[in-house]
Design a protein around this motif. Structure first.
Motif, PDB file in Angstrom:
ATOM      1  N   SER A  88       0.877  -1.166   0.000  1.00 18.61           N
ATOM      2  CA  SER A  88       0.000   0.000   0.000  1.00 18.61           C
ATOM      3  C   SER A  88       0.915   1.216   0.000  1.00 18.61           C
ATOM      4  O   SER A  88       2.123   1.099  -0.227  1.00 18.61           O
ATOM      5  N   ASP A  89       0.357   2.376   0.265  1.00 24.99           N
ATOM      6  CA  ASP A  89       1.101   3.618   0.154  1.00 24.99           C
ATOM      7  C   ASP A  89       0.983   4.345   1.482  1.00 24.99           C
ATOM      8  O   ASP A  89      -0.117   4.499   2.013  1.00 24.99           O
ATOM      9  N   ARG A 271     -25.008   4.208   0.904  1.00 22.83           N
ATOM     10  CA  ARG A 271     -24.273   5.469   0.942  1.00 22.83           C
ATOM     11  C   ARG A 271     -23.148   5.405   1.977  1.00 22.83           C
ATOM     12  O   ARG A 271     -23.344   4.936   3.091  1.00 22.83           O
ATOM     13  N   ALA A 272     -21.982   5.862   1.547  1.00 16.06           N
ATOM     14  CA  ALA A 272     -20.798   5.936   2.420  1.00 16.06           C
ATOM     15  C   ALA A 272     -20.377   4.578   2.967  1.00 16.06           C
ATOM     16  O   ALA A 272     -19.711   4.499   3.987  1.00 16.06           O
ATOM     17  N   LYS A 273     -20.764   3.538   2.263  1.00 19.02           N
ATOM     18  CA  LYS A 273     -20.236   2.221   2.637  1.00 19.02           C
ATOM     19  C   LYS A 273     -18.977   1.949   1.822  1.00 19.02           C
ATOM     20  O   LYS A 273     -18.903   2.296   0.638  1.00 19.02           O
ATOM     21  N   PHE A 274     -17.996   1.337   2.501  1.00 23.22           N
ATOM     22  CA  PHE A 274     -16.745   1.006   1.840  1.00 23.22           C
ATOM     23  C   PHE A 274     -16.355  -0.416   2.214  1.00 23.22           C
ATOM     24  O   PHE A 274     -16.823  -0.958   3.205  1.00 23.22           O
ATOM     25  N   LYS A 275     -15.480  -0.975   1.428  1.00 24.12           N
ATOM     26  CA  LYS A 275     -15.036  -2.333   1.683  1.00 24.12           C
ATOM     27  C   LYS A 275     -14.389  -2.413   3.063  1.00 24.12           C
ATOM     28  O   LYS A 275     -13.560  -1.563   3.424  1.00 24.12           O
ATOM     29  N   VAL A 276     -14.755  -3.427   3.811  1.00 23.90           N
ATOM     30  CA  VAL A 276     -14.104  -3.699   5.088  1.00 23.90           C
ATOM     31  C   VAL A 276     -12.725  -4.261   4.755  1.00 23.90           C
ATOM     32  O   VAL A 276     -12.621  -5.328   4.170  1.00 23.90           O
ATOM     33  N   PRO A 277     -11.651  -3.525   5.086  1.00 19.55           N
ATOM     34  CA  PRO A 277     -10.336  -4.012   4.662  1.00 19.55           C
ATOM     35  C   PRO A 277      -9.807  -5.119   5.570  1.00 19.55           C
ATOM     36  O   PRO A 277     -10.182  -5.207   6.741  1.00 19.55           O
ATOM     37  N   SER A 278      -8.965  -5.943   4.999  1.00 16.36           N
ATOM     38  CA  SER A 278      -8.256  -6.929   5.806  1.00 16.36           C
ATOM     39  C   SER A 278      -7.348  -6.200   6.795  1.00 16.36           C
ATOM     40  O   SER A 278      -6.816  -5.141   6.485  1.00 16.36           O
ATOM     41  N   LEU A 279      -7.187  -6.770   7.991  1.00 14.42           N
ATOM     42  CA  LEU A 279      -6.284  -6.125   8.955  1.00 14.42           C
ATOM     43  C   LEU A 279      -4.890  -6.742   8.964  1.00 14.42           C
ATOM     44  O   LEU A 279      -4.049  -6.358   9.773  1.00 14.42           O
ATOM     45  N   ARG A 280      -4.677  -7.686   8.078  1.00 18.91           N
ATOM     46  CA  ARG A 280      -3.328  -8.247   8.030  1.00 18.91           C
ATOM     47  C   ARG A 280      -2.337  -7.150   7.623  1.00 18.91           C
ATOM     48  O   ARG A 280      -2.638  -6.331   6.762  1.00 18.91           O
ATOM     49  N   ASN A 281      -1.197  -7.135   8.301  1.00 14.95           N
ATOM     50  CA  ASN A 281      -0.139  -6.134   8.069  1.00 14.95           C
ATOM     51  C   ASN A 281      -0.632  -4.709   8.303  1.00 14.95           C
ATOM     52  O   ASN A 281      -0.084  -3.757   7.750  1.00 14.95           O
ATOM     53  N   ILE A 282      -1.659  -4.595   9.126  1.00  9.75           N
ATOM     54  CA  ILE A 282      -2.299  -3.283   9.290  1.00  9.75           C
ATOM     55  C   ILE A 282      -1.334  -2.257   9.877  1.00  9.75           C
ATOM     56  O   ILE A 282      -1.413  -1.065   9.558  1.00  9.75           O
ATOM     57  N   ALA A 283      -0.381  -2.713  10.716  1.00 14.62           N
ATOM     58  CA  ALA A 283       0.558  -1.765  11.322  1.00 14.62           C
ATOM     59  C   ALA A 283       1.444  -1.123  10.262  1.00 14.62           C
ATOM     60  O   ALA A 283       2.041  -0.067  10.498  1.00 14.62           O
ATOM     61  N   ARG A 284       1.536  -1.749   9.081  1.00 14.72           N
ATOM     62  CA  ARG A 284       2.410  -1.233   8.034  1.00 14.72           C
ATOM     63  C   ARG A 284       1.663  -0.514   6.917  1.00 14.72           C
ATOM     64  O   ARG A 284       2.292   0.069   6.045  1.00 14.72           O
ATOM     65  N   SER A 285       0.348  -0.600   6.909  1.00 14.20           N
ATOM     66  CA  SER A 285      -0.375  -0.114   5.728  1.00 14.20           C
ATOM     67  C   SER A 285      -1.122   1.198   5.973  1.00 14.20           C
ATOM     68  O   SER A 285      -1.985   1.566   5.191  1.00 14.20           O
ATOM     69  N   GLY A 286      -0.748   1.913   7.036  1.00 15.06           N
ATOM     70  CA  GLY A 286      -1.378   3.203   7.267  1.00 15.06           C
ATOM     71  C   GLY A 286      -1.042   4.183   6.170  1.00 15.06           C
ATOM     72  O   GLY A 286      -0.169   3.900   5.348  1.00 15.06           O
ATOM     73  N   PRO A 287      -1.658   5.339   6.085  1.00 14.90           N
ATOM     74  CA  PRO A 287      -2.763   5.793   6.926  1.00 14.90           C
ATOM     75  C   PRO A 287      -4.050   5.018   6.644  1.00 14.90           C
ATOM     76  O   PRO A 287      -4.107   4.262   5.686  1.00 14.90           O
TER      77      PRO A 287
END
Lengths: 359, 339
Positions: A88-89, A271-287
């Motif tokens: 991710s970025d 409205r204003a619904k978005f994909k629930v993202p995977s939390l794997r590697n979440i500490a690295r994929s911020g913001p």
């Protein structure tokens, strides 16, 4: 000095002849299957019309890192989907070749083989192959046309050869590009985090991580006796996502600026619904969040703890988060949750040479 | 009275034309077959598909020798990357002379029963003559072209292989027509979903757009019907009250055909902007806006064109559907382009 022209000429002749035997080597269709190792994950339901092959995956990997896919040859997919950042970025919004910001935060590319419910934050693409061609053509991203990208690839023998190996001939088509990128992205599996090793009884969690794990998988207790952070309802399963589209209460109705899933389904209920993202590697994929509004996991936990706002489409699961005082997590509990989220970081995935830029 | 004879003449001509045609399966040597959902093409007996004929036609198609001052070729205005149309309102001919009408796409042109916007030319072989002689296009002469081409041994060899004779006007028109018939485009995201049953390409929005497109309310598919998304009829779609271009009446002389134009195929429509016979609408959004408005009053305006209500989402869906008709493989196929 007057010999330098002759020198370069003879070097060119030498170089040319030295190269020739290799250039003449015939390239053949190579359908050797790629064996996808998924460890303890369930077998993914991959599309039957795109069997993984070693040469197809390799081609997809080459394309993923190919800057020629952008208009001015300055950006590849991998420039906004960076391996060390879980593909991710770390920028709030990525910057395209024209220096323009994208509209939403770059999503991490991992475990896509288990995404069955559309791609992108709003799920507008029905498949990875369809998704993979969009950023190439997006004026805010790589801003290239498919004919333009293909002309550049067609001029490159490396690609003509690899298309032969992957598909049997050197016709470069957008469909084949999508199929190859899909194959490569299906192989990007992250399943060896500390948490996975804990599941296999190979490591111990620290007391803080263990407490975070319990909170993560526990329901909020309205009687205030037990403790729970409710995360697992949506971020459950081996991939820490339910693969659904939900409104997690970032804004109230008046503040919503991005209609998200509603733009795709034409259903005001989305409205204003978005994909629930995977939390794997979440500490690295911020913001975090579709608009990258939260810079840190602390901000995210604070949001779910006491920051959730009500709107027409906010999911009922967040009922306790919405009441005064929210979930009432203590500072210690919040840092325990974050400690647990860090156990989802998979260093093997983040450094796996199979996903690095090919030589 | 004269027109009646003319019409009977045209009818007999078409009848005659029909007998010399046959439905042709594509030879394996071409490397492809008709896309699923596409019927076999009707092709004149003397110009059946053949790889060498197509190769010769392609060479001629992209050769500027066809224009009087050797500056432009067919491919100058029929660009492969734009489904063999171009991006201009009207294209420029020799000496930068402005064309009269917007350049149509040549994708699937072999399935068109009659050619040009007023439908005056019955075969692709005959159509080749039009841009060659047109003052605003090549402003040239096929006999002179044949002379120039015959001096080229490559063309002589190809022509003899393909048709067993030197590159004369007969060969030139046949070969270019053969190449044009090979421009078959049927592998868009829509085709992958609708005709081939592959679920991985068509988005939900595009599918909704298709529903709208075929709905009674919008009635788009009343005219843009079938696998080509055209019924190949002629109509007035209410673009103007007074048309500078009188359209099909130039051919038939019938008042009912005044300002009527051929209904175009919508395949690859997203890349063939600008739109309408005169290229007056620049974007698909403008086209949809035109149909939503119901157009201006014209005696011959189709009764199907009347004001409709279409919300923003529906417009988006409709555009996504039209975009799903783009066949990227066709646009990028090196078989149809020169190196």
């Amino acid at each position: 000095m007057k010999y330098s022209g002759l020198f370069y000429f003879s070097m060119a002749v030498l170089f040319n002849t030295a190269c020739r035997p290799e250039a003449d080597q015939p390239v053949d269709f190579d359908p050797t299957p790629f064996i996808l190792e998924v460890g303890d994950f369930p077998d993914p339901l991959l599309p039957a019309d795109n069997p993984l092959t070693v040469s197809g995956v390799k081609l997809g990997r080459m394309l993923f890192y190919e800057k020629d896919l952008s208009r001015d040859r300055s950006q590849a997919c991998a420039d906004c989907h960076i391996q060390a950042d879980a593909f991710s970025d770390i920028r709030k919004l990525s910057i395209g070749v024209e220096g323009l910001e994208g509209k939403r935060q770059a999503m991490p590319v991992m475990n896509l083989a288990w995404h069955y419910n559309g791609l992108f934050w709003d799920g507008r693409s029905p498949s990875v192959r369809a998704q993979s061609l969009k950023p190439i053509q997006d004026p805010l991203e790589m801003n290239e046309t498919l004919p333009g990208a293909i002309a550049k690839l067609q001029a490159n023998k490396k690609y003509r050869d690899q298309f032969i190996r992957a598909f049997g001939d050197d016709q470069i088509t957008p469909e084949r590009m999508g199929l190859a990128l899909e194959q490569f992205m299906f192989t990007m599996v992250s399943n060896n985090s500390k948490y996975d090793r804990w599941l296999r009884n190979e490591v111990m969690l620290t007391p803080s991580e263990e407490n975070g794990r319990k909170l993560f998988f526990a329901e909020f207790d309205p009687n205030g006796i037990g403790r729970g952070a409710e995360c697992f309802h949506c971020h459950g399963g081996h991939n820490f996502t339910n693969d659904e589209y939900m409104n997690n209460g970032l804004d109230n109705d008046a503040e919503i600026t991005d209609n998200g899933r509603m733009m795709v389904t034409n259903n005001p209920g989305d409205r204003a619904k978005f994909k629930v993202p995977s939390l794997r590697n979440i500490a690295r994929s911020g913001p975090y969040m579709h608009d990258g509004r939260f810079a840190t996991l602390e901000d995210v936990i604070d949001h779910y703890n006491i920051g959730v706002k009500n709107a027409a489409t906010v999911n009922f699961i967040l009922q306790y988060n919405l009441q005064p005082g929210g979930l009432g997590l203590t500072a210690q509990e919040k840092s325990d949750l974050i400690a647990f989220l860090h156990t989802l970081t998979d260093d093997d995935f983040l450094t796996n040479t199979a996903f690095k830029k090919p030589e | 009275m004269m027109y009646r004879f003319l019409r009977i003449g045209v009818f007999l001509f078409l009848l005659f034309q029909g007998t010399s045609c046959q439905k042709t399966e594509l030879p394996i040597t071409l490397g492809y077959s008709y896309p699923r959902g596409f019927p076999a093409m009707e092709i004149p007996l003397e110009n059946q598909f053949d790889p060498i004929r197509i190769e010769l036609g392609k060479k001629l198609f992209f050769d500027p020798v066809l224009s009087s001052d050797s500056t432009i070729s067919c491919g100058s205005c029929h660009l492969p990357g734009f489904a063999f149309s171009d991006t201009l309102k009207v294209s420029l001919g020799v000496k930068n002379r402005m064309g009269a009408r917007n350049t149509p796409s040549l994708a699937n042109v072999g399935y068109q029963r009659v050619l040009l916007r007023e439908g005056g030319v019955p075969t692709l072989e005959m159509q080749v003559l039009v841009p060659v002689q047109e003052h605003n296009e090549f402003d040239s002469d096929l006999l002179m072209i044949a002379k120039k081409i015959s001096a080229n041994p490559v063309y002589r060899e190809l022509a003899n292989k393909a048709y067993g004779r030197d590159p004369d006007p007969w060969v030139i028109t046949r070969a270019i027509a053969a190449f044009e018939r090979s421009l078959i485009s049927g592998d868009s995201d829509f085709d992958k979903w609708f005709y081939k049953g592959n679920p991985w390409y068509m988005t939900a929005s595009s599918k909704r757009g298709f529903q709208l497109f075929t709905s009674e309310r919008l009635a788009c598919s009343q005219c843009h019907s079938g696998f080509l998304f055209t019924n190949q009829d002629y109509t007035n779609n209410g673009l103007y009250e007074v048309y500078p271009d009188s359209g099909r009446i130039r051919l038939t002389g019938l008042d009912g055909d005044r300002a009527s134009f051929k209904i175009p195929s919508l395949r690859n429509v997203a890349v063939t902007a600008p739109y309408m016979h005169d290229g007056s609408l620049v974007t698909l959004e403008e086209v949809i806006e035109h149909y939503v408005s119901g157009g201006t009053q014209h005696a011959n305006k189709s009764p199907l064109i009347k004001p409709i209500v279409l919300n923003m989402m529906e417009r988006q869906d409709l555009i996504h559907f039209l975009e799903s008709l783009t066949d990227q493989a066709f646009l990028t196929n090196s078989k149809f382009n020169i190196e």
